[in-house]
Design a protein around this motif. Structure first.
Motif, PDB file in Angstrom:
ATOM      1  N   LEU A   1      27.141 105.761   8.611  1.00 37.71           N
ATOM      2  CA  LEU A   1      26.063 105.392   7.687  1.00 37.71           C
ATOM      3  C   LEU A   1      26.123 106.207   6.398  1.00 37.71           C
ATOM      4  CD1 LEU A   1      23.101 105.035  10.222  1.00 37.71           C
ATOM      5  CD2 LEU A   1      24.732 103.293   9.452  1.00 37.71           C
ATOM      6  N   THR A   2      26.412 107.475   6.534  1.00 35.62           N
ATOM      7  CA  THR A   2      26.529 108.325   5.348  1.00 35.62           C
ATOM      8  C   THR A   2      27.639 107.828   4.436  1.00 35.62           C
ATOM      9  OG1 THR A   2      25.648 110.287   6.470  1.00 35.62           O
ATOM     10  CG2 THR A   2      27.061 110.669   4.552  1.00 35.62           C
ATOM     11  N   GLU A   3      28.772 107.437   5.032  1.00 34.71           N
ATOM     12  CA  GLU A   3      29.895 106.951   4.229  1.00 34.71           C
ATOM     13  C   GLU A   3      29.562 105.620   3.575  1.00 34.71           C
ATOM     14  OE1 GLU A   3      33.548 107.061   2.329  1.00 34.71           O
ATOM     15  OE2 GLU A   3      32.421 108.633   3.384  1.00 34.71           O
ATOM     16  N   LEU A   4      28.891 104.737   4.300  1.00 36.27           N
ATOM     17  CA  LEU A   4      28.451 103.477   3.700  1.00 36.27           C
ATOM     18  C   LEU A   4      27.598 103.735   2.462  1.00 36.27           C
ATOM     19  CD1 LEU A   4      27.432 101.227   6.739  1.00 36.27           C
ATOM     20  CD2 LEU A   4      29.033 100.578   4.933  1.00 36.27           C
ATOM     21  N   ARG A   5      26.620 104.608   2.592  1.00 33.38           N
ATOM     22  CA  ARG A   5      25.703 104.874   1.479  1.00 33.38           C
ATOM     23  C   ARG A   5      26.408 105.604   0.339  1.00 33.38           C
ATOM     24  NH1 ARG A   5      20.766 107.872   3.881  1.00 33.38           N
ATOM     25  NH2 ARG A   5      19.665 107.131   2.021  1.00 33.38           N
ATOM     26  N   HIS A   6      27.342 106.484   0.698  1.00 35.97           N
ATOM     27  CA  HIS A   6      28.105 107.196  -0.325  1.00 35.97           C
ATOM     28  C   HIS A   6      28.915 106.220  -1.178  1.00 35.97           C
ATOM     29  CE1 HIS A   6      30.503 110.337  -2.214  1.00 35.97           C
ATOM     30  NE2 HIS A   6      31.606 109.709  -1.832  1.00 35.97           N
ATOM     31  N   ARG A   7      29.371 105.134  -0.569  1.00 35.95           N
ATOM     32  CA  ARG A   7      30.152 104.143  -1.310  1.00 35.95           C
ATOM     33  C   ARG A   7      29.284 103.090  -1.982  1.00 35.95           C
ATOM     34  NH1 ARG A   7      35.813 102.692   1.680  1.00 35.95           N
ATOM     35  NH2 ARG A   7      36.068 104.570   2.927  1.00 35.95           N
ATOM     36  N   GLY A   8      27.983 103.312  -1.993  1.00 32.67           N
ATOM     37  CA  GLY A   8      27.086 102.444  -2.745  1.00 32.67           C
ATOM     38  C   GLY A   8      26.533 101.259  -1.987  1.00 32.67           C
ATOM     39  N   HIS A   9      26.650 101.268  -0.663  1.00 33.07           N
ATOM     40  CA  HIS A   9      26.067 100.202   0.152  1.00 33.07           C
ATOM     41  C   HIS A   9      24.670 100.609   0.617  1.00 33.07           C
ATOM     42  CE1 HIS A   9      29.810  97.931   0.435  1.00 33.07           C
ATOM     43  NE2 HIS A   9      30.440  99.056   0.728  1.00 33.07           N
ATOM     44  N   ASP A  10      23.768  99.660   0.671  1.00 32.72           N
ATOM     45  CA  ASP A  10      22.434  99.882   1.218  1.00 32.72           C
ATOM     46  C   ASP A  10      22.447  99.465   2.676  1.00 32.72           C
ATOM     47  OD1 ASP A  10      21.320 100.479  -1.447  1.00 32.72           O
ATOM     48  OD2 ASP A  10      21.621  98.325  -1.796  1.00 32.72           O
ATOM     49  N   VAL A  11      22.009 100.356   3.551  1.00 30.32           N
ATOM     50  CA  VAL A  11      22.053 100.118   4.991  1.00 30.32           C
ATOM     51  C   VAL A  11      20.724  99.550   5.467  1.00 30.32           C
ATOM     52  CG1 VAL A  11      22.244 101.210   7.246  1.00 30.32           C
ATOM     53  CG2 VAL A  11      23.768 101.921   5.386  1.00 30.32           C
ATOM     54  N   VAL A  12      20.786  98.424   6.149  1.00 23.41           N
ATOM     55  CA  VAL A  12      19.609  97.832   6.790  1.00 23.41           C
ATOM     56  C   VAL A  12      19.866  97.857   8.291  1.00 23.41           C
ATOM     57  CG1 VAL A  12      18.120  95.805   7.003  1.00 23.41           C
ATOM     58  CG2 VAL A  12      19.209  96.337   4.794  1.00 23.41           C
ATOM     59  N   LEU A  13      19.264  98.841   8.977  1.00 22.62           N
ATOM     60  CA  LEU A  13      19.403  98.941  10.426  1.00 22.62           C
ATOM     61  C   LEU A  13      18.423  97.970  11.072  1.00 22.62           C
ATOM     62  CD1 LEU A  13      19.679 102.770  11.188  1.00 22.62           C
ATOM     63  CD2 LEU A  13      21.510 101.068  11.106  1.00 22.62           C
ATOM     64  N   LEU A  14      18.936  97.034  11.840  1.00 18.97           N
ATOM     65  CA  LEU A  14      18.107  96.003  12.445  1.00 18.97           C
ATOM     66  C   LEU A  14      17.887  96.314  13.925  1.00 18.97           C
ATOM     67  CD1 LEU A  14      16.667  93.278  12.430  1.00 18.97           C
ATOM     68  CD2 LEU A  14      18.897  92.175  12.753  1.00 18.97           C
ATOM     69  N   GLY A  15      16.629  96.557  14.280  1.00 15.09           N
ATOM     70  CA  GLY A  15      16.263  96.814  15.661  1.00 15.09           C
ATOM     71  C   GLY A  15      15.441  95.671  16.230  1.00 15.09           C
ATOM     72  N   PHE A  16      15.371  95.622  17.554  1.00 12.68           N
ATOM     73  CA  PHE A  16      14.671  94.539  18.239  1.00 12.68           C
ATOM     74  C   PHE A  16      13.569  95.095  19.133  1.00 12.68           C
ATOM     75  CE2 PHE A  16      19.150  93.286  17.657  1.00 12.68           C
ATOM     76  CZ  PHE A  16      18.957  92.248  16.752  1.00 12.68           C
ATOM     77  N   ASN A  17      12.490  94.343  19.251  1.00 13.64           N
ATOM     78  CA  ASN A  17      11.379  94.772  20.113  1.00 13.64           C
ATOM     79  C   ASN A  17      11.792  94.808  21.577  1.00 13.64           C
ATOM     80  OD1 ASN A  17       9.819  94.915  17.824  1.00 13.64           O
ATOM     81  ND2 ASN A  17       8.678  93.033  18.234  1.00 13.64           N
ATOM     82  N   GLU A  18      12.694  93.918  21.967  1.00 14.19           N
ATOM     83  CA  GLU A  18      13.237  93.918  23.338  1.00 14.19           C
ATOM     84  C   GLU A  18      14.713  93.578  23.265  1.00 14.19           C
ATOM     85  OE1 GLU A  18      14.309  94.681  26.507  1.00 14.19           O
ATOM     86  OE2 GLU A  18      12.119  94.898  26.554  1.00 14.19           O
ATOM     87  N   ARG A  19      15.532  94.598  23.495  1.00 11.98           N
ATOM     88  CA  ARG A  19      16.975  94.413  23.349  1.00 11.98           C
ATOM     89  C   ARG A  19      17.588  93.604  24.487  1.00 11.98           C
ATOM     90  NH1 ARG A  19      18.313 100.625  22.401  1.00 11.98           N
ATOM     91  NH2 ARG A  19      16.393 100.746  23.645  1.00 11.98           N
ATOM     92  N   SER A  20      16.854  93.463  25.575  1.00 10.42           N
ATOM     93  CA  SER A  20      17.383  92.661  26.686  1.00 10.42           C
ATOM     94  C   SER A  20      16.885  91.220  26.643  1.00 10.42           C
ATOM     95  CB  SER A  20      17.002  93.299  28.030  1.00 10.42           C
ATOM     96  OG  SER A  20      15.606  93.241  28.238  1.00 10.42           O
TER      97      SER A  20
END
Length: 412
Positions: free
Chosen positions: A92-111
């Motif tokens: 994630l640090t490398e993504l942001r360092h290269r100018g990308h915006d990170v959108v971490l997508l989580g779920f209320n129930e992963r199963s």
């Protein structure tokens, strides 16, 4: 005659339900430290997206949506960040360092069903388009199951003639041709259901049934692909199987040489040592008919055997590994001593996502398919445009510079 010092079923049930659940996951119990505070948080139907702007950005400009993988319960931002950024390679640090915006997508129930969580992913994609400054295309993908969730979401948006504005789709050790949990572990989960149902519930969850190439709903069942898997694959085919507009890339935590992880077919992987579980023995999957994979005993004197026919030597196949037998032993050894569930994992891991599955190039039903040297195959056999396999068989979704930097180099 029963040992008078052995626990009763009620005592064992209280010990199991009073402890943390036995869950097959790469995720530790708690993060070593909290994730950084996001620049924005989106509350979605069925999930949450945590937005982190790239270097020099004060708004969403070059979005990379990365979806969480399979587990029980809701996504944990701290654990997800730690997995992606606190190991050998700070993805994630490398993504942001290269100018990308990170959108971490989580779920209320992963199963929950992959199809349901794909609706959450579609909402995140459209939200990113509406929030984005400028017109840089999106990159969308995920870890493990997250790669299937986003694959279906993008394909369905295209099928529904919705412009997803995504230039690159990526998956990180995603089971495109199916994942594997040993029948021995599934059987044990269901065998102790009346004492504690949580392990069995995970194995029988919609997402698990959709992901697993072979599934049993009861410990006595014959392994087959679940009807929920068949329905998911039908739904995927109905929207074209793959999104067509983005460039599709993937990485695998397994090797492309066809070399397995060293687990011998039929090897004993787990044994019970405590009074309540002595007699339980689990074995690595063997090819052929009438193969012993488990002998089960918990509290009672009965020792039923679980045998399989027609399954390949998949525990030792090239691919991303999961410490399924180790997780089980560690969880049982953490119970109070009176529970009598002391156990030993003689082999901790097994293949979880075969290499040929992660790069969508062969089925996983036979040894010939599983142990195919992918490096010798025509990449056009895959539904992907480009892929990379690891230089060694390593833990499922292990974030390495070898694989992580390869993905980042190819993002829009």
């Amino acid at each position: 005659m029963a040992d008078q010092n052995a626990p009763t079923e009620q005592q064992l049930a209280e010990a199991l339900t009073g402890a943390a659940p036995i869950l097959l996951t790469q995720e530790p119990g708690a993060a070593a430290q909290p994730a950084p505070s996001p620049d924005d948080t989106w509350t979605l139907h069925g999930g949450t997206a945590w937005v982190y702007y790239g270097s020099g950005h004060r708004a969403l400009t070059r979005p990379v949506i990365l979806a969480d993988g399979f587990n029980s319960g809701p996504s944990n931002r701290d654990l997800l960040w730690e997995h992606l950024d606190s190991g050998a390679y700070a993805f994630l640090t490398e993504l942001r360092h290269r100018g990308h915006d990170v959108v971490l997508l989580g779920f209320n129930e992963r199963s929950a069903s992959i199809l349901d969580n794909a609706g959450t992913a579609s909402e995140a994609i459209l939200r990113a388009i509406s929030e984005r400054q400028g017109d840089t295309p999106l990159a969308v993908g995920g870890l493990s199951m997250g790669g299937l969730v986003t694959r279906y979401a993008l394909a369905k948006l295209e099928h529904d003639m919705v412009d997803h504005q995504t230039a690159v789709y990526f998956s990180y050790d995603s089971p495109h041709r199916g994942a594997w949990i040993p029948i021995a572990l599934q059987a044990f989960a269901h065998y102790i259901r009346k004492l504690d149902s949580r392990f069995s519930d995970q194995m029988n969850s919609p997402a698990a049934q959709q992901l697993l190439s072979q599934h049993i709903q009861e410990w006595e069942d014959t392994p087959t692909p679940s009807h929920q898997r068949a329905e998911f694959l039908d739904a995927l085919r109905a929207v074209g199987d793959w999104p067509q507009r983005p460039r599709k890339i993937a990485v695998a935590n397994g090797v492309g040489t066809g070399t397995g992880n060293g687990i011998e077919p039929g090897a004993k992987t787990f044994r019970g040592k405590g009074l309540a579980i002595t007699g339980t023995e689990l074995y690595a999957q063997s090819d052929g008919d009438d193969q012993l994979v488990a002998q089960l005993r918990v509290v009672t004197l009965k020792k039923p055997q679980i045998r399989t026919s027609g399954l390949p030597d998949i525990d030792g196949a090239p691919g991303g590994t999961l410490e399924g037998f180790g997780i089980l032993a560690d969880a049982l050894n953490a119970l109070p001593r009176y529970a009598g569930m002391a156990s030993e994992a003689l082999i901790r891991e097994h293949c979880f996502v075969p290499a040929v599955s992660a790069v969508d190039i062969r089925p996983i039903a036979t040894d010939n398919e599983l142990y195919t040297p992918v490096n010798d195959l025509d990449p056009y056999d895959s539904g992907l445009d480009e892929f990379k396999l690891a230089s060694r068989n390593e833990p499922h979704t292990a974030i390495t510079e070898e694989l992580g930097s390869w993905i980042i180099d190819r993002l829009a």
